[in-house]
Design a protein around this motif. Structure first.
Motif, PDB file in Angstrom:
ATOM      1  N   ARG A 101       0.816  -1.220   0.000  1.00  0.00           N
ATOM      2  CA  ARG A 101       0.000   0.000   0.000  1.00  0.00           C
ATOM      3  C   ARG A 101       0.845   1.265   0.000  1.00  0.00           C
ATOM      4  NH1 ARG A 101      -4.544   2.356  -1.631  1.00  0.00           N
ATOM      5  NH2 ARG A 101      -5.324   3.914  -0.157  1.00  0.00           N
ATOM      6  N   TRP A 102       1.974   1.250   0.713  1.00  0.00           N
ATOM      7  CA  TRP A 102       2.770   2.467   0.828  1.00  0.00           C
ATOM      8  C   TRP A 102       3.332   2.910  -0.513  1.00  0.00           C
ATOM      9  CZ3 TRP A 102       7.894   2.543  -0.568  1.00  0.00           C
ATOM     10  CH2 TRP A 102       8.539   1.314  -0.687  1.00  0.00           C
ATOM     11  N   VAL A 103       3.622   1.958  -1.426  1.00  0.00           N
ATOM     12  CA  VAL A 103       4.148   2.314  -2.746  1.00  0.00           C
ATOM     13  C   VAL A 103       3.096   3.084  -3.541  1.00  0.00           C
ATOM     14  CG1 VAL A 103       5.067   1.399  -4.904  1.00  0.00           C
ATOM     15  CG2 VAL A 103       5.708   0.330  -2.738  1.00  0.00           C
ATOM     16  N   GLU A 104       1.859   2.605  -3.460  1.00  0.00           N
ATOM     17  CA  GLU A 104       0.774   3.302  -4.172  1.00  0.00           C
ATOM     18  C   GLU A 104       0.582   4.708  -3.623  1.00  0.00           C
ATOM     19  OE1 GLU A 104      -4.035   2.720  -4.993  1.00  0.00           O
ATOM     20  OE2 GLU A 104      -2.857   1.109  -4.070  1.00  0.00           O
ATOM     21  N   LEU A 105       0.687   4.863  -2.301  1.00  0.00           N
ATOM     22  CA  LEU A 105       0.535   6.191  -1.704  1.00  0.00           C
ATOM     23  C   LEU A 105       1.667   7.115  -2.131  1.00  0.00           C
ATOM     24  CD1 LEU A 105      -0.603   5.179   1.912  1.00  0.00           C
ATOM     25  CD2 LEU A 105      -2.009   6.117   0.061  1.00  0.00           C
ATOM     26  N   TRP A 106       2.885   6.594  -2.158  1.00  0.00           N
ATOM     27  CA  TRP A 106       4.028   7.416  -2.564  1.00  0.00           C
ATOM     28  C   TRP A 106       3.886   7.856  -4.024  1.00  0.00           C
ATOM     29  CZ3 TRP A 106       9.520   6.281  -0.363  1.00  0.00           C
ATOM     30  CH2 TRP A 106       9.470   6.263   1.032  1.00  0.00           C
ATOM     31  N   ARG A 107       3.435   6.942  -4.878  1.00  0.00           N
ATOM     32  CA  ARG A 107       3.253   7.310  -6.278  1.00  0.00           C
ATOM     33  C   ARG A 107       2.189   8.389  -6.423  1.00  0.00           C
ATOM     34  NH1 ARG A 107       3.248   1.060  -8.438  1.00  0.00           N
ATOM     35  NH2 ARG A 107       5.529   0.818  -8.617  1.00  0.00           N
ATOM     36  N   GLY A 108       1.115   8.229  -5.656  1.00  0.00           N
ATOM     37  CA  GLY A 108       0.067   9.245  -5.702  1.00  0.00           C
ATOM     38  C   GLY A 108       0.533  10.594  -5.203  1.00  0.00           C
ATOM     39  N   ALA A 109       1.499  10.598  -4.302  1.00  0.00           N
ATOM     40  CA  ALA A 109       2.017  11.852  -3.771  1.00  0.00           C
ATOM     41  C   ALA A 109       3.081  12.470  -4.672  1.00  0.00           C
ATOM     42  CB  ALA A 109       2.587  11.632  -2.375  1.00  0.00           C
ATOM     43  N   GLY A 110       3.400  11.787  -5.785  1.00  0.00           N
ATOM     44  CA  GLY A 110       4.362  12.342  -6.722  1.00  0.00           C
ATOM     45  C   GLY A 110       5.812  12.052  -6.402  1.00  0.00           C
ATOM     46  N   VAL A 111       6.081  11.075  -5.560  1.00  0.00           N
ATOM     47  CA  VAL A 111       7.468  10.720  -5.243  1.00  0.00           C
ATOM     48  C   VAL A 111       8.122  10.100  -6.480  1.00  0.00           C
ATOM     49  CG1 VAL A 111       8.951   9.329  -3.746  1.00  0.00           C
ATOM     50  CG2 VAL A 111       6.868  10.361  -2.825  1.00  0.00           C
ATOM     51  N   SER A 112       9.359  10.441  -6.727  1.00  0.00           N
ATOM     52  CA  SER A 112      10.045   9.966  -7.927  1.00  0.00           C
ATOM     53  C   SER A 112      10.246   8.459  -7.888  1.00  0.00           C
ATOM     54  CB  SER A 112      11.402  10.662  -8.068  1.00  0.00           C
ATOM     55  OG  SER A 112      12.269  10.265  -7.027  1.00  0.00           O
ATOM     56  N   ARG A 113      10.379   7.878  -9.083  1.00  0.00           N
ATOM     57  CA  ARG A 113      10.592   6.441  -9.198  1.00  0.00           C
ATOM     58  C   ARG A 113      11.905   6.021  -8.518  1.00  0.00           C
ATOM     59  NH1 ARG A 113       8.907   2.415 -12.754  1.00  0.00           N
ATOM     60  NH2 ARG A 113       7.710   3.945 -13.953  1.00  0.00           N
ATOM     61  N   MET A 114      12.927   6.875  -8.589  1.00  0.00           N
ATOM     62  CA  MET A 114      14.211   6.516  -7.995  1.00  0.00           C
ATOM     63  C   MET A 114      14.097   6.393  -6.481  1.00  0.00           C
ATOM     64  SD  MET A 114      17.878   8.464  -8.441  1.00  0.00           S
ATOM     65  CE  MET A 114      17.824   8.104 -10.205  1.00  0.00           C
ATOM     66  N   LEU A 115      13.377   7.333  -5.834  1.00  0.00           N
ATOM     67  CA  LEU A 115      13.219   7.268  -4.391  1.00  0.00           C
ATOM     68  C   LEU A 115      12.386   6.054  -3.980  1.00  0.00           C
ATOM     69  CD1 LEU A 115      12.671  11.024  -3.416  1.00  0.00           C
ATOM     70  CD2 LEU A 115      14.702   9.609  -3.064  1.00  0.00           C
ATOM     71  N   ILE A 116      11.356   5.737  -4.771  1.00  0.00           N
ATOM     72  CA  ILE A 116      10.538   4.564  -4.467  1.00  0.00           C
ATOM     73  C   ILE A 116      11.367   3.289  -4.610  1.00  0.00           C
ATOM     74  CG2 ILE A 116       8.564   3.197  -5.248  1.00  0.00           C
ATOM     75  CD1 ILE A 116       7.156   5.785  -5.970  1.00  0.00           C
ATOM     76  N   SER A 117      12.189   3.230  -5.654  1.00  0.00           N
ATOM     77  CA  SER A 117      13.037   2.051  -5.847  1.00  0.00           C
ATOM     78  C   SER A 117      14.020   1.895  -4.695  1.00  0.00           C
ATOM     79  CB  SER A 117      13.793   2.165  -7.169  1.00  0.00           C
ATOM     80  OG  SER A 117      12.891   2.210  -8.263  1.00  0.00           O
ATOM     81  N   ALA A 118      14.629   3.013  -4.253  1.00  0.00           N
ATOM     82  CA  ALA A 118      15.573   2.950  -3.135  1.00  0.00           C
ATOM     83  C   ALA A 118      14.872   2.477  -1.868  1.00  0.00           C
ATOM     84  CB  ALA A 118      16.223   4.313  -2.916  1.00  0.00           C
ATOM     85  N   ALA A 119      13.654   2.965  -1.624  1.00  0.00           N
ATOM     86  CA  ALA A 119      12.914   2.550  -0.432  1.00  0.00           C
ATOM     87  C   ALA A 119      12.505   1.081  -0.521  1.00  0.00           C
ATOM     88  CB  ALA A 119      11.675   3.430  -0.257  1.00  0.00           C
ATOM     89  N   ALA A 120      12.134   0.639  -1.721  1.00  0.00           N
ATOM     90  CA  ALA A 120      11.761  -0.767  -1.892  1.00  0.00           C
ATOM     91  C   ALA A 120      12.956  -1.685  -1.643  1.00  0.00           C
ATOM     92  CB  ALA A 120      11.191  -0.995  -3.297  1.00  0.00           C
ATOM     93  N   LEU A 121      14.117  -1.274  -2.132  1.00  0.00           N
ATOM     94  CA  LEU A 121      15.323  -2.069  -1.881  1.00  0.00           C
ATOM     95  C   LEU A 121      15.656  -2.106  -0.398  1.00  0.00           C
ATOM     96  CD1 LEU A 121      17.646  -1.031  -4.846  1.00  0.00           C
ATOM     97  CD2 LEU A 121      16.599  -3.263  -4.474  1.00  0.00           C
ATOM     98  N   LYS A 122      15.492  -0.971   0.287  1.00  0.00           N
ATOM     99  CA  LYS A 122      15.744  -0.942   1.722  1.00  0.00           C
ATOM    100  C   LYS A 122      14.749  -1.821   2.468  1.00  0.00           C
ATOM    101  CE  LYS A 122      16.590   2.244   5.542  1.00  0.00           C
ATOM    102  NZ  LYS A 122      16.615   3.668   5.983  1.00  0.00           N
TER     103      LYS A 122
END
Length: 581
Positions: free
Chosen positions: A202-223
């Motif tokens: 769910r948090w990935v969908e929220l971040w995308r909706g908030a306009g967070v860049s793909r690079m930051l989402i990828s870094a958070a997913a890896l973490k």
């Protein structure tokens, strides 16, 4: 699980392993004085006076316990003793070999990380799995097989890189690739399998909706993915230690693995003790670093609770792939079983493939197809026995998770090759010793699986009802808990059968398993290295067979997981099916 029980068992197993290393001169079943006498002078007669002189010189007349105490005291002073063969100090040789191996493993780890990043990048871009089967295939290829193929193709046929020695960076390329590619495939597969489920959270969908860049989402997913997988990364690094023995042997790299193997074959037990101890400490240190990295990644908030990943999406494999691989292997093995693997024909030595010899002949004119078929029968039979023994040990220790956890930590720090060297030094090389070596370290995954299932079944509401109506513990164990645990763990053990066969082949390749003239696959590959330039088909036949076996292990496992995922829901809980596992 009680940490105290696991810690006590871990310490006890470590003491047992170290003591076994210290008592190698007595566990070898040979007279240590006779071994030293032959190492110093092969022509000298082993008279009583000569043997007594050697015993007095080395302190062997004091007995095994006194010798163990002297060896342990020397360790505390940084003294590993003197080589029985060369008469030089052991510590400088161990340090020199360890430096070479650490350099090689460092470069191999860099190759593994780069390959893993290449396998994971498409998942981050597309948000779904990509190339998981290819990564699994790379992870299943044994290092000794990849090293032999790399030497044959890049070193012998194409002449791009040197095939032996340790003179410069160019000598490091092929060994590092042979070590790093399987490790990179494993790391890439672990991360790539876990990422799609994380990217669906769910948090990935929220971040995308908030306009967070793909690079930051990828870094958070890896973490998010890495902390639960760090222990697996540590085991992959330990695997580099075991793989280095075979790779250093193939490319004549003067590392600690090749030093240990040479000491085992020459019965230079002090040098073997120092080398194996260094490899053991390297494996334990790797596991400790992995645990520390995991704690740092989790942070203080999640350090105690841990962090579980959502279930990984199964890799989809069509049923025709494992069936085709199995058919090709079965037909080849069956064809070879109809031929004589020991018939020698010196007039046809190193003959090319023909109608008479479809896969050619070896240096003695023996039919390669026949030896391939009969070698498969013995290898798979031995692997089946090891698999059954590992299953029984895993089931038994699954009910004792505190004891199993500590012992598993030590077993995971010892690759099959290292245990094989110890067993060969104690009992001599042979099929039985190789089977024992693989069995000693193949049970931890099965024990962990059994422990998780036991905990799940014991917590089920059905068993609570059984206890309430007065069912005896023996009835609950034999009629409900054990049947619910044994079937899934048995399927798990069956999936590990090809991997066990590959481990046995690796020991045969290093001369620690089956001995000539046995037609064992690893031994066939080792024997063909001497004339690989003149008769490459003799090396390619067992190499292709081992590669097909690795592919069958991967595709069979992925298809089984897919089938299990797609099966209908379990039947309602009843007397014979207390819980769906």
């Amino acid at each position: 699980m009680k940490p105290t029980a696991a810690g006590f068992t871990r310490a006890l197993c470590l003491v047992v392993v170290v003591a076994a290393v210290g008592l190698l001169p007595w566990l070898s079943g040979r007279d240590p004085a006779l071994t030293v006498l032959r190492a110093r002078s092969a022509e000298q007669e082993p008279t009583r006076e000569a043997l007594d002189a050697v015993r007095r010189d080395l302190g062997l007349d004091a007995g095994p316990l006194a010798l163990l105490g002297q060896w342990a005291g020397g360790l505390l002073r940084g003294d590993l003793g003197t080589s029985w063969v060369s008469g030089t100090e052991v510590l400088p040789s161990v340090v020199a070999g360890l430096q070479v191996s650490l350099g090689l493993m460092g470069v191999a780890l860099a190759v593994a990380v780069l390959l893993a990043a290449a396998l994971v990048a498409p998942v981050l871009v597309r948000g779904r799995g990509s190339g998981g089967g290819f990564a699994a295939m790379l992870a299943a290829v044994p290092e000794f097989l990849l090293a032999t193929v790399a030497l044959l193709v890049c070193g012998v046929w194409l002449g791009w890189l040197p095939t032996s020695g340790w003179q410069g960076p160019q000598n490091m390329v092929l060994p590092a690739l042979a070590l790093g590619v399987p490790a990179g495939g494993l790391l890439g597969r672990l991360v790539a399998d876990a990422l799609p489920a994380v990217l669906d959270e769910r948090w990935v969908e929220l971040w995308r909706g908030a306009g967070v860049s793909r690079m930051l989402i990828s870094a958070a997913a890896l973490k998010r993915v890495l902390p639960p997988l760090v222990p697996q990364f540590g085991m992959a690094a330990v695997g580099l230690t075991g793989g280095a023995v075979a790779v250093e042997t193939v490319f004549a790299v003067p590392g600690i693995g090749r030093t240990a193997l040479g000491a085992a074959k020459s019965q230079d037990l002090p040098l073997l003790q120092g080398s194996v101890l260094a490899l053991l400490l390297l494996g334990l240190a790797t596991g400790a670093v992995a645990a520390l990295v995991r704690r740092r990644l989790l942070g203080p908030a999640l350090r105690d609770a841990g962090l579980a990943l959502p279930p990984a999406r199964p890799v989809r494999t069509h049923w025709a792939v494992p069936l085709t691989l199995f058919t090709v292997l079965a037909m080849t093995i069956g064809w070879g079983l109809l031929r004589d693997p020991y018939a020698v024909n010196t007039a046809a030595r190193l003959a090319a493939p023909s109608l008479t010899h479809p896969l050619g002949t070896d240096a003695l004119g023996r039919d390669v197809l026949a030896r391939l078929g009969h070698g498969a029968a013995s290898t798979v039979g031995t692997a089946a026995a090891v698999c059954l023994l590992s299953l029984l040990v895993g089931l038994a220790l699954g009910f004792l998770p505190g004891i199993a956890a500590g012992a598993a930590d030590i077993a995971n720090a010892l690759p099959p090759v290292i245990v094989g060297i110890l067993v060969a030094a104690a009992a001599g090389p042979g099929t039985g010793g190789a089977a024992v070596a693989v069995a000693l370290i193949s049970w931890p995954p099965l024990a962990a699986h059994a422990a998780a299932l036991v905990q799940e079944v014991r917590a089920s509401a059905f068993l609570t009802a059984q206890r309430a109506i007065g069912a005896t513990p023996w009835w609950i164990l034999t009629r409900h808990v054990l049947p619910s645990v044994a079937a899934p763990v048995a399927r798990h053990a069956l999936l590990r059968l090809p991997g066990i066969a590959l481990a046995l082949a690796s020991l045969g390749f290093l001369g620690l398993g089956a001995q000539p003239p046995a037609p064992e696959w690893g031994l066939l590959l080792d024997e063909s290295r001497a004339y690989v330039e003149r008769a490459p088909w003799a090396a390619l036949a067992p190499a292709v067979a081992l590669a097909l076996l690795a592919a069958l292990a991967v595709t069979g496992a992925t298809y089984t997981r897919r089938a299990r995922r797609l099966t209908p829901a379990a039947k309602p809980v009843g007397k014979e099916t207390p819980v769906a596992v």
